[in-house]
Write a protein that holds these residues in place. Structure first.
Motif, PDB file in Angstrom:
ATOM      1  N   HIS A  23       0.830  -1.208   0.000  1.00 38.83           N
ATOM      2  CA  HIS A  23       0.000   0.000   0.000  1.00 38.83           C
ATOM      3  C   HIS A  23       0.865   1.258   0.000  1.00 38.83           C
ATOM      4  CE1 HIS A  23      -4.131  -1.225   0.126  1.00 38.83           C
ATOM      5  NE2 HIS A  23      -4.013  -1.942   1.235  1.00 38.83           N
ATOM      6  N   VAL A  24       1.826   1.307   0.912  1.00 40.75           N
ATOM      7  CA  VAL A  24       2.650   2.506   1.041  1.00 40.75           C
ATOM      8  C   VAL A  24       3.474   2.737  -0.220  1.00 40.75           C
ATOM      9  CG1 VAL A  24       4.543   3.585   2.306  1.00 40.75           C
ATOM     10  CG2 VAL A  24       2.734   2.419   3.553  1.00 40.75           C
ATOM     11  N   ALA A  25       4.051   1.680  -0.760  1.00 38.82           N
ATOM     12  CA  ALA A  25       4.888   1.830  -1.958  1.00 38.82           C
ATOM     13  C   ALA A  25       4.087   2.423  -3.116  1.00 38.82           C
ATOM     14  CB  ALA A  25       5.484   0.483  -2.350  1.00 38.82           C
ATOM     15  N   ALA A  26       2.862   1.931  -3.311  1.00 42.95           N
ATOM     16  CA  ALA A  26       2.037   2.432  -4.411  1.00 42.95           C
ATOM     17  C   ALA A  26       1.629   3.886  -4.182  1.00 42.95           C
ATOM     18  CB  ALA A  26       0.794   1.555  -4.566  1.00 42.95           C
ATOM     19  N   LEU A  27       1.208   4.189  -2.951  1.00 45.71           N
ATOM     20  CA  LEU A  27       0.797   5.558  -2.640  1.00 45.71           C
ATOM     21  C   LEU A  27       1.975   6.519  -2.716  1.00 45.71           C
ATOM     22  CD1 LEU A  27      -1.616   4.844   0.342  1.00 45.71           C
ATOM     23  CD2 LEU A  27      -2.253   5.977  -1.799  1.00 45.71           C
ATOM     24  N   GLN A  28       3.115   6.086  -2.221  1.00 45.93           N
ATOM     25  CA  GLN A  28       4.294   6.944  -2.224  1.00 45.93           C
ATOM     26  C   GLN A  28       4.739   7.263  -3.652  1.00 45.93           C
ATOM     27  OE1 GLN A  28       7.447   6.840   0.945  1.00 45.93           O
ATOM     28  NE2 GLN A  28       8.580   5.767  -0.635  1.00 45.93           N
ATOM     29  N   GLN A  29       4.718   6.251  -4.492  1.00 44.90           N
ATOM     30  CA  GLN A  29       5.101   6.473  -5.891  1.00 44.90           C
ATOM     31  C   GLN A  29       4.170   7.488  -6.543  1.00 44.90           C
ATOM     32  OE1 GLN A  29       4.520   3.134  -8.630  1.00 44.90           O
ATOM     33  NE2 GLN A  29       6.444   3.663  -9.637  1.00 44.90           N
ATOM     34  N   GLY A  30       2.872   7.334  -6.303  1.00 42.33           N
ATOM     35  CA  GLY A  30       1.912   8.264  -6.886  1.00 42.33           C
ATOM     36  C   GLY A  30       2.028   9.660  -6.315  1.00 42.33           C
ATOM     37  N   TYR A  31       2.274   9.752  -5.014  1.00 48.71           N
ATOM     38  CA  TYR A  31       2.399  11.057  -4.361  1.00 48.71           C
ATOM     39  C   TYR A  31       3.615  11.808  -4.890  1.00 48.71           C
ATOM     40  CZ  TYR A  31       2.643  14.531  -0.619  1.00 48.71           C
ATOM     41  OH  TYR A  31       2.696  15.720   0.087  1.00 48.71           O
ATOM     42  N   LEU A  32       4.738  11.108  -5.006  1.00 55.38           N
ATOM     43  CA  LEU A  32       5.959  11.761  -5.483  1.00 55.38           C
ATOM     44  C   LEU A  32       5.853  12.162  -6.950  1.00 55.38           C
ATOM     45  CD1 LEU A  32       8.657   9.554  -3.702  1.00 55.38           C
ATOM     46  CD2 LEU A  32       7.817  11.814  -3.028  1.00 55.38           C
ATOM     47  N   ALA A  33       4.998  11.449  -7.686  1.00 58.99           N
ATOM     48  CA  ALA A  33       4.764  11.805  -9.093  1.00 58.99           C
ATOM     49  C   ALA A  33       3.666  12.860  -9.220  1.00 58.99           C
ATOM     50  CB  ALA A  33       4.380  10.554  -9.887  1.00 58.99           C
ATOM     51  N   ASP A  34       3.145  13.317  -8.089  1.00 59.19           N
ATOM     52  CA  ASP A  34       2.109  14.355  -8.037  1.00 59.19           C
ATOM     53  C   ASP A  34       0.849  13.938  -8.781  1.00 59.19           C
ATOM     54  OD1 ASP A  34       1.238  16.790  -7.025  1.00 59.19           O
ATOM     55  OD2 ASP A  34       1.798  17.899  -8.832  1.00 59.19           O
ATOM     56  N   ARG A  35       0.487  12.665  -8.652  1.00 53.34           N
ATOM     57  CA  ARG A  35      -0.764  12.201  -9.249  1.00 53.34           C
ATOM     58  C   ARG A  35      -1.922  12.605  -8.332  1.00 53.34           C
ATOM     59  NH1 ARG A  35       1.953   6.373 -10.089  1.00 53.34           N
ATOM     60  NH2 ARG A  35       3.392   6.937 -11.773  1.00 53.34           N
ATOM     61  N   PRO A  36      -2.913  13.293  -8.866  1.00 50.23           N
ATOM     62  CA  PRO A  36      -4.000  13.833  -8.036  1.00 50.23           C
ATOM     63  C   PRO A  36      -4.674  12.791  -7.137  1.00 50.23           C
ATOM     64  CG  PRO A  36      -4.110  14.758 -10.236  1.00 50.23           C
ATOM     65  CD  PRO A  36      -3.054  13.694 -10.276  1.00 50.23           C
ATOM     66  N   LYS A  37      -4.901  11.597  -7.650  1.00 52.17           N
ATOM     67  CA  LYS A  37      -5.583  10.576  -6.867  1.00 52.17           C
ATOM     68  C   LYS A  37      -4.760  10.189  -5.640  1.00 52.17           C
ATOM     69  CE  LYS A  37      -7.864   6.077  -7.297  1.00 52.17           C
ATOM     70  NZ  LYS A  37      -8.206   4.959  -8.237  1.00 52.17           N
ATOM     71  N   ALA A  38      -3.448  10.041  -5.827  1.00 59.77           N
ATOM     72  CA  ALA A  38      -2.576   9.666  -4.715  1.00 59.77           C
ATOM     73  C   ALA A  38      -2.447  10.808  -3.717  1.00 59.77           C
ATOM     74  CB  ALA A  38      -1.201   9.257  -5.237  1.00 59.77           C
ATOM     75  N   HIS A  91      -4.000   0.183   9.494  1.00 57.82           N
ATOM     76  CA  HIS A  91      -4.567   1.536   9.549  1.00 57.82           C
ATOM     77  C   HIS A  91      -3.597   2.515  10.204  1.00 57.82           C
ATOM     78  CE1 HIS A  91      -7.449   4.782  10.417  1.00 57.82           C
ATOM     79  NE2 HIS A  91      -6.958   4.778  11.646  1.00 57.82           N
ATOM     80  N   VAL A  92      -3.066   2.151  11.356  1.00 58.08           N
ATOM     81  CA  VAL A  92      -2.165   3.064  12.071  1.00 58.08           C
ATOM     82  C   VAL A  92      -0.912   3.333  11.248  1.00 58.08           C
ATOM     83  CG1 VAL A  92      -0.687   3.331  14.102  1.00 58.08           C
ATOM     84  CG2 VAL A  92      -3.026   2.478  14.357  1.00 58.08           C
ATOM     85  N   ALA A  93      -0.323   2.294  10.670  1.00 59.50           N
ATOM     86  CA  ALA A  93       0.911   2.477   9.900  1.00 59.50           C
ATOM     87  C   ALA A  93       0.686   3.373   8.690  1.00 59.50           C
ATOM     88  CB  ALA A  93       1.464   1.122   9.467  1.00 59.50           C
ATOM     89  N   LEU A  94      -0.399   3.155   7.965  1.00 60.34           N
ATOM     90  CA  LEU A  94      -0.659   3.962   6.765  1.00 60.34           C
ATOM     91  C   LEU A  94      -0.943   5.425   7.110  1.00 60.34           C
ATOM     92  CD1 LEU A  94      -2.872   1.565   4.610  1.00 60.34           C
ATOM     93  CD2 LEU A  94      -0.544   2.304   4.123  1.00 60.34           C
ATOM     94  N   THR A  95      -1.705   5.653   8.156  1.00 60.19           N
ATOM     95  CA  THR A  95      -2.019   7.042   8.513  1.00 60.19           C
ATOM     96  C   THR A  95      -0.790   7.761   9.055  1.00 60.19           C
ATOM     97  OG1 THR A  95      -2.859   6.296  10.691  1.00 60.19           O
ATOM     98  CG2 THR A  95      -4.474   6.586   8.924  1.00 60.19           C
ATOM     99  N   LEU A  96       0.054   7.059   9.780  1.00 56.74           N
ATOM    100  CA  LEU A  96       1.296   7.686  10.252  1.00 56.74           C
ATOM    101  C   LEU A  96       2.215   8.006   9.083  1.00 56.74           C
ATOM    102  CD1 LEU A  96       2.113   5.605  13.457  1.00 56.74           C
ATOM    103  CD2 LEU A  96       1.373   7.995  13.361  1.00 56.74           C
ATOM    104  N   GLY A 107      10.620  10.064  -0.667  1.00 60.87           N
ATOM    105  CA  GLY A 107       9.807   9.048  -0.008  1.00 60.87           C
ATOM    106  C   GLY A 107      10.240   8.833   1.434  1.00 60.87           C
ATOM    107  N   MET A 108       9.304   8.960   2.355  1.00 60.60           N
ATOM    108  CA  MET A 108       9.627   8.787   3.772  1.00 60.60           C
ATOM    109  C   MET A 108       9.543   7.333   4.214  1.00 60.60           C
ATOM    110  SD  MET A 108      10.582  11.658   5.132  1.00 60.60           S
ATOM    111  CE  MET A 108      11.550  11.776   3.614  1.00 60.60           C
TER     112      MET A 108
END
Length: 220
Positions: A23-38, A91-96, A107-108
């Motif tokens: 989950h984190v890897a996919a979200l992080q990749q999208g966030y760093l690529a500035d994809r609106p959904k991520a 849940h806790v890990a993803l929100t943190l 990527g953090m």
């Protein structure tokens, strides 16, 4: 009253860690690529930090814990107590992580390895001056492990994660998720605190907080 004891939990803990890592890897990749959904997903996740999973309906369609229910690989179905703890840990890990990643262009989440320590203890140690121990900060780590429940732990960890973000210190959130799962079982807090302590002392300052090699006077 029957005491619920920890099952042979390593396989479950590993499933929690692997699911969180994906989950984190996919979200992080999208966030760093500035994809609106991520970017929007990370903002929603941040709002759930420090709150029980069931209290944030907005995340129910965002944090997919369905794989924890799958038995396609021949694994036995998880018991109810395992599922509740596993879903809470994810849940806790993803929100943190979402709090940690906010406004960072690196990527953090970074995997912990023997050569590159990124466990919670090591991440905290990396924010300290070389060769020095910041006692108040070390005590924050100890205090986190004595939280009364998962929600309290999440709240204490949020303060630590905010500090890590300010220093650009990376953390292995898959590893943390597995530890959060283990922490919820009888005897788990002591086990996890010991892991955090070993991680704290394993840090040797061989890397800068962002994972690069630190500069030296004769560096090209």
């Amino acid at each position: 009253m029957t005491t619920v004891t920890a099952p042979a939990s390593l396989p479950v803990r590993r499933r929690v860690a692997e699911l969180t890592g994906r989950h984190v890897a996919a979200l992080q990749q999208g966030y760093l690529a500035d994809r609106p959904k991520a970017v929007a997903a990370v903002a929603r996740l941040r709002r759930g930090a420090g709150r029980p999973a069931g209290d944030v309906p907005d995340l129910w369609d965002l944090v997919d814990t369905g794989p924890l229910h799958d038995t396609d690989d021949g694994a036995r179905p998880l018991r109810e107590a395992e599922l509740v703890r596993a879903e809470g840990a994810v849940h806790v890990a993803l929100t943190l992580w979402a709090v940690h990643q906010q406004s960072r262009n690196t990527g953090m989440h970074r995997r912990d390895t023997r050569e590159d320590r990124r466990g919670l203890g090591a991440a905290i140690r990396s924010t300290m001056q070389h060769g020095e121990i910041d006692e108040p900060l070390r005590k924050r780590l100890v205090r986190a492990g004595t939280a009364p429940d998962l929600t309290g732990l999440a709240q204490r960890l949020r303060d630590i994660v905010t500090l890590l973000r300010s220093h650009g210190a990376q953390l292995d959130y898959a590893l943390l998720a597995g530890q959060l799962y283990a922490w919820q079982w009888p005897g788990g807090p002591a086990t996890v605190r010991a892991e955090w302590g070993r991680s704290f002392h394993a840090w040797r300052g061989d890397h800068a907080p962002d994972g690069s090699q630190p500069d030296t006077p004769d560096a090209p």
